[in-house]
Design a protein around this motif. Structure first.
Motif, PDB file in Angstrom:
ATOM      1  N   VAL A  57       0.839  -1.200   0.000  1.00  0.00           N
ATOM      2  CA  VAL A  57       0.000   0.000   0.000  1.00  0.00           C
ATOM      3  C   VAL A  57       0.875   1.250   0.000  1.00  0.00           C
ATOM      4  CG1 VAL A  57      -1.691   1.326   1.334  1.00  0.00           C
ATOM      5  CG2 VAL A  57      -1.942  -1.151   1.116  1.00  0.00           C
ATOM      6  N   GLN A  58       0.561   2.203  -0.873  1.00  0.00           N
ATOM      7  CA  GLN A  58       1.266   3.474  -0.926  1.00  0.00           C
ATOM      8  C   GLN A  58       0.595   4.467   0.026  1.00  0.00           C
ATOM      9  OE1 GLN A  58       4.093   4.203  -2.829  1.00  0.00           O
ATOM     10  NE2 GLN A  58       4.106   1.992  -3.244  1.00  0.00           N
ATOM     11  N   LEU A  59       1.402   5.219   0.752  1.00  0.00           N
ATOM     12  CA  LEU A  59       0.883   6.173   1.727  1.00  0.00           C
ATOM     13  C   LEU A  59       1.294   7.585   1.347  1.00  0.00           C
ATOM     14  CD1 LEU A  59       1.773   4.264   5.019  1.00  0.00           C
ATOM     15  CD2 LEU A  59      -0.400   4.273   3.821  1.00  0.00           C
ATOM     16  N   ILE A  60       0.338   8.499   1.383  1.00  0.00           N
ATOM     17  CA  ILE A  60       0.593   9.923   1.178  1.00  0.00           C
ATOM     18  C   ILE A  60       0.415  10.587   2.542  1.00  0.00           C
ATOM     19  CG2 ILE A  60      -0.028  12.011  -0.081  1.00  0.00           C
ATOM     20  CD1 ILE A  60      -1.567  10.039  -2.025  1.00  0.00           C
ATOM     21  N   ALA A  61       1.482  11.137   3.085  1.00  0.00           N
ATOM     22  CA  ALA A  61       1.447  11.762   4.405  1.00  0.00           C
ATOM     23  C   ALA A  61       1.522  13.270   4.235  1.00  0.00           C
ATOM     24  CB  ALA A  61       2.625  11.273   5.242  1.00  0.00           C
ATOM     25  N   THR A  62       0.586  13.987   4.841  1.00  0.00           N
ATOM     26  CA  THR A  62       0.603  15.445   4.681  1.00  0.00           C
ATOM     27  C   THR A  62       0.298  16.158   5.981  1.00  0.00           C
ATOM     28  OG1 THR A  62      -0.182  17.273   3.302  1.00  0.00           O
ATOM     29  CG2 THR A  62      -1.841  15.700   4.034  1.00  0.00           C
ATOM     30  N   ASP A  63       0.847  17.358   6.068  1.00  0.00           N
ATOM     31  CA  ASP A  63       0.589  18.280   7.174  1.00  0.00           C
ATOM     32  C   ASP A  63       0.975  19.670   6.667  1.00  0.00           C
ATOM     33  OD1 ASP A  63       0.008  19.236   9.821  1.00  0.00           O
ATOM     34  OD2 ASP A  63       0.553  17.248  10.572  1.00  0.00           O
ATOM     35  N   ILE A  64       0.880  20.666   7.514  1.00  0.00           N
ATOM     36  CA  ILE A  64       1.210  22.021   7.089  1.00  0.00           C
ATOM     37  C   ILE A  64       2.688  22.129   6.718  1.00  0.00           C
ATOM     38  CG2 ILE A  64       1.685  22.918   9.398  1.00  0.00           C
ATOM     39  CD1 ILE A  64      -0.241  24.728   6.553  1.00  0.00           C
ATOM     40  N   HIS A  65       3.525  21.289   7.337  1.00  0.00           N
ATOM     41  CA  HIS A  65       4.918  21.105   6.944  1.00  0.00           C
ATOM     42  C   HIS A  65       5.083  19.632   6.559  1.00  0.00           C
ATOM     43  CE1 HIS A  65       5.842  25.072   8.455  1.00  0.00           C
ATOM     44  NE2 HIS A  65       5.314  24.756   9.634  1.00  0.00           N
ATOM     45  N   PRO A  66       6.049  19.293   5.703  1.00  0.00           N
ATOM     46  CA  PRO A  66       6.200  17.884   5.322  1.00  0.00           C
ATOM     47  C   PRO A  66       6.403  17.001   6.555  1.00  0.00           C
ATOM     48  CG  PRO A  66       7.572  19.283   3.933  1.00  0.00           C
ATOM     49  CD  PRO A  66       7.045  20.160   5.034  1.00  0.00           C
ATOM     50  N   PRO A  67       5.534  16.021   6.788  1.00  0.00           N
ATOM     51  CA  PRO A  67       5.693  15.165   7.965  1.00  0.00           C
ATOM     52  C   PRO A  67       6.989  14.353   7.880  1.00  0.00           C
ATOM     53  CG  PRO A  67       3.511  14.919   7.000  1.00  0.00           C
ATOM     54  CD  PRO A  67       4.337  15.679   6.012  1.00  0.00           C
ATOM     55  N   ARG A  68       7.593  14.148   9.014  1.00  0.00           N
ATOM     56  CA  ARG A  68       8.774  13.292   9.031  1.00  0.00           C
ATOM     57  C   ARG A  68       8.339  11.844   8.832  1.00  0.00           C
ATOM     58  NH1 ARG A  68       9.717  10.503  13.791  1.00  0.00           N
ATOM     59  NH2 ARG A  68       8.419  11.085  15.592  1.00  0.00           N
ATOM     60  N   ILE A  69       9.245  11.042   8.309  1.00  0.00           N
ATOM     61  CA  ILE A  69       8.988   9.605   8.188  1.00  0.00           C
ATOM     62  C   ILE A  69       9.128   8.996   9.571  1.00  0.00           C
ATOM     63  CG2 ILE A  69       9.728   7.466   7.097  1.00  0.00           C
ATOM     64  CD1 ILE A  69       8.591   9.537   5.148  1.00  0.00           C
ATOM     65  N   PRO A  70       8.185   8.172  10.019  1.00  0.00           N
ATOM     66  CA  PRO A  70       8.282   7.603  11.370  1.00  0.00           C
ATOM     67  C   PRO A  70       9.599   6.873  11.593  1.00  0.00           C
ATOM     68  CG  PRO A  70       6.114   7.191  10.439  1.00  0.00           C
ATOM     69  CD  PRO A  70       6.937   7.772   9.338  1.00  0.00           C
ATOM     70  N   ALA A  71      10.100   6.978  12.794  1.00  0.00           N
ATOM     71  CA  ALA A  71      11.355   6.316  13.142  1.00  0.00           C
ATOM     72  C   ALA A  71      11.177   4.802  13.165  1.00  0.00           C
ATOM     73  CB  ALA A  71      11.837   6.809  14.506  1.00  0.00           C
ATOM     74  N   GLY A  72      12.268   4.091  12.940  1.00  0.00           N
ATOM     75  CA  GLY A  72      12.267   2.644  13.090  1.00  0.00           C
ATOM     76  C   GLY A  72      11.834   1.867  11.870  1.00  0.00           C
ATOM     77  N   LEU A  73      11.593   2.542  10.735  1.00  0.00           N
ATOM     78  CA  LEU A  73      11.181   1.838   9.521  1.00  0.00           C
ATOM     79  C   LEU A  73      12.404   1.402   8.722  1.00  0.00           C
ATOM     80  CD1 LEU A  73       8.231   4.055   8.206  1.00  0.00           C
ATOM     81  CD2 LEU A  73       8.153   2.154   9.833  1.00  0.00           C
ATOM     82  N   SER A  74      12.237   0.343   7.976  1.00  0.00           N
ATOM     83  CA  SER A  74      13.300  -0.086   7.074  1.00  0.00           C
ATOM     84  C   SER A  74      13.340   0.852   5.868  1.00  0.00           C
ATOM     85  CB  SER A  74      13.048  -1.512   6.601  1.00  0.00           C
ATOM     86  OG  SER A  74      11.905  -1.556   5.747  1.00  0.00           O
ATOM     87  N   SER A  75      14.420   0.778   5.091  1.00  0.00           N
ATOM     88  CA  SER A  75      14.524   1.635   3.906  1.00  0.00           C
ATOM     89  C   SER A  75      13.421   1.319   2.906  1.00  0.00           C
ATOM     90  CB  SER A  75      15.895   1.467   3.254  1.00  0.00           C
ATOM     91  OG  SER A  75      16.121   0.113   2.888  1.00  0.00           O
ATOM     92  N   GLU A  76      13.031   0.050   2.808  1.00  0.00           N
ATOM     93  CA  GLU A  76      11.947  -0.331   1.898  1.00  0.00           C
ATOM     94  C   GLU A  76      10.613   0.213   2.374  1.00  0.00           C
ATOM     95  OE1 GLU A  76      12.202  -1.839  -1.135  1.00  0.00           O
ATOM     96  OE2 GLU A  76      14.323  -1.428  -0.718  1.00  0.00           O
ATOM     97  N   GLU A  77      10.398   0.193   3.672  1.00  0.00           N
ATOM     98  CA  GLU A  77       9.149   0.744   4.220  1.00  0.00           C
ATOM     99  C   GLU A  77       9.087   2.260   4.036  1.00  0.00           C
ATOM    100  OE1 GLU A  77       8.285  -2.554   7.754  1.00  0.00           O
ATOM    101  OE2 GLU A  77       9.589  -0.837   8.150  1.00  0.00           O
TER     102      GLU A  77
END
Length: 357
Positions: free
Chosen positions: A39-59
């Motif tokens: 599944v592809q995820l589009i994450a948005t906020d007033i500033h670019p959201p950070r990628i959650p910590a602890g994910l693999s490079s593929e995630e």
């Protein structure tokens, strides 16, 4: 925090998460990407959201992080451009204390931007999703929509028989958008789910502008060796320590419930409603302090100060202490243990705090 999420509907390939830079947004992103590697995820906020910590490079590659002003249609359009969005988690907003302090900003974010997002999601469906199921649209509302004589800290509210009388700008704005999501669902523009969230605890990070922020703060700050003010009592002997019931849910339970809501078939909802009061449990300020002592030790009480705050007291005076969860439970939503749930949430926070050091 790592845990599996419910299986998404089979047609869901692209998910938009607004408010993705916030506490719940980050956890929902992490839960989805770890459990749904296609599944592809589009994450948005007033500033670019950070990628959650602890994910693999593929995630990490599954998440596209974009800044957007959700009050502006052209900005919203960039989120949908070249994509076929199947599921929206509309989580963004100004919290209760913040929207009470800044009326104009509160309405601009908590009402106008949500209406704009609903309108563009409908437009996207007509242009890009003809013949496909309606976009599943999960709106994070709040139990702040309640108020009036039935809604007191000692009350257990029956959602089916209790009218909405919000007594804060935050609650009013949530009630307004609930009606929008319901009507857009009734018309078939989206497949909506309206989730009234209990207070979520124990939250990590900094205190928020929510009037309920002290509930997590009374555990979080002392465990970090910092002072936390209890704004609903002047001392440990204050009657509010025992009489002020607050309806809460743990972080893990609410994240699972938010994601699970997208899997409930539309046929399970009555024609007149798309609203679910997510299950919670009732605690009190004294029980919160007791949980702090159990997980952190007696000495942590020295970090708790007591000072009544008139604005917080005005808001909490019409917080129902509990809600009948029967309907939500019948749909398969989860609930924390009523006796041990807050203590477990506090212990979980302590363990994660220690693991992060």
């Amino acid at each position: 925090m790592s845990f599996s999420s419910p299986e998404l509907p089979s047609h869901v390939k692209t998910v938009l998460v607004t408010g993705a830079g916030g506490f719940l947004g980050q956890l929902i992103l992490a839960s989805l990407v770890q459990s749904h590697p296609t599944v592809q995820l589009i994450a948005t906020d007033i500033h670019p959201p950070r990628i959650p910590a602890g994910l693999s490079s593929e995630e990490e590659k599954l998440i596209t992080s974009l800044a957007a002003d959700l009050g502006d249609e052209s900005s919203i359009a960039t989120l949908f451009e070249g994509k076929k969005v199947d599921l929206v988690f509309a989580l963004h907003g100004i919290m209760s204390g913040g929207s009470e302090s800044d009326f104009e900003l509160g309405y601009r974010v908590n009402v106008d931007s949500h209406v704009s997002l609903l309108k563009y999601t409908t437009k996207h469906s007509k242009l890009e999703r003809a013949g496909s199921p309606a976009v599943v649209y999960v709106y994070a509302s709040s139990q702040a929509v309640y108020g009036g004589p039935k809604c007191l800290p000692e009350a257990v509210v029956d959602p089916d028989t209790t009218p909405l009388f919000p007594e804060s700008s935050y609650g009013v704005s949530k009630a307004i958008v609930e009606l929008y999501v319901y009507d857009y669902s009734r018309r078939g523009f989206v497949d909506g789910r309206i989730l009234r969230l209990p207070t979520v605890c124990v939250r990590s990070g900094l205190p928020s502008s929510a009037a309920s922020s002290f509930i997590s703060g009374l555990v979080r700050e002392p465990l970090n060796g910092q002072v936390s003010v209890c704004p609903v009592a002047d001392s440990p002997e204050d009657p509010n320590m025992d009489s002020l019931g607050v309806h809460v849910t743990s972080v893990k339970t609410v994240v699972k419930n938010i994601i699970y809501s997208s899997t409930v078939p539309a046929s399970k909802f009555p024609a007149h409603s798309r609203t679910i009061n997510l299950p919670g449990i009732t605690t009190t300020p004294r029980k919160i302090i007791e949980a702090l002592v159990k997980v952190g030790g007696e000495d942590k009480k020295k970090f708790v100060e007591y000072k009544r705050d008139a604005q917080v007291l005005a808001i909490t005076a019409h917080w129902p202490g509990g809600f009948d969860p029967s309907y939500a439970l019948s749909l398969g939503f989860g609930q924390d243990d009523p006796e041990t749930g807050f203590l477990t949430a506090s212990q979980t926070f302590k363990e994660e705090l220690e693991a992060s050091k």
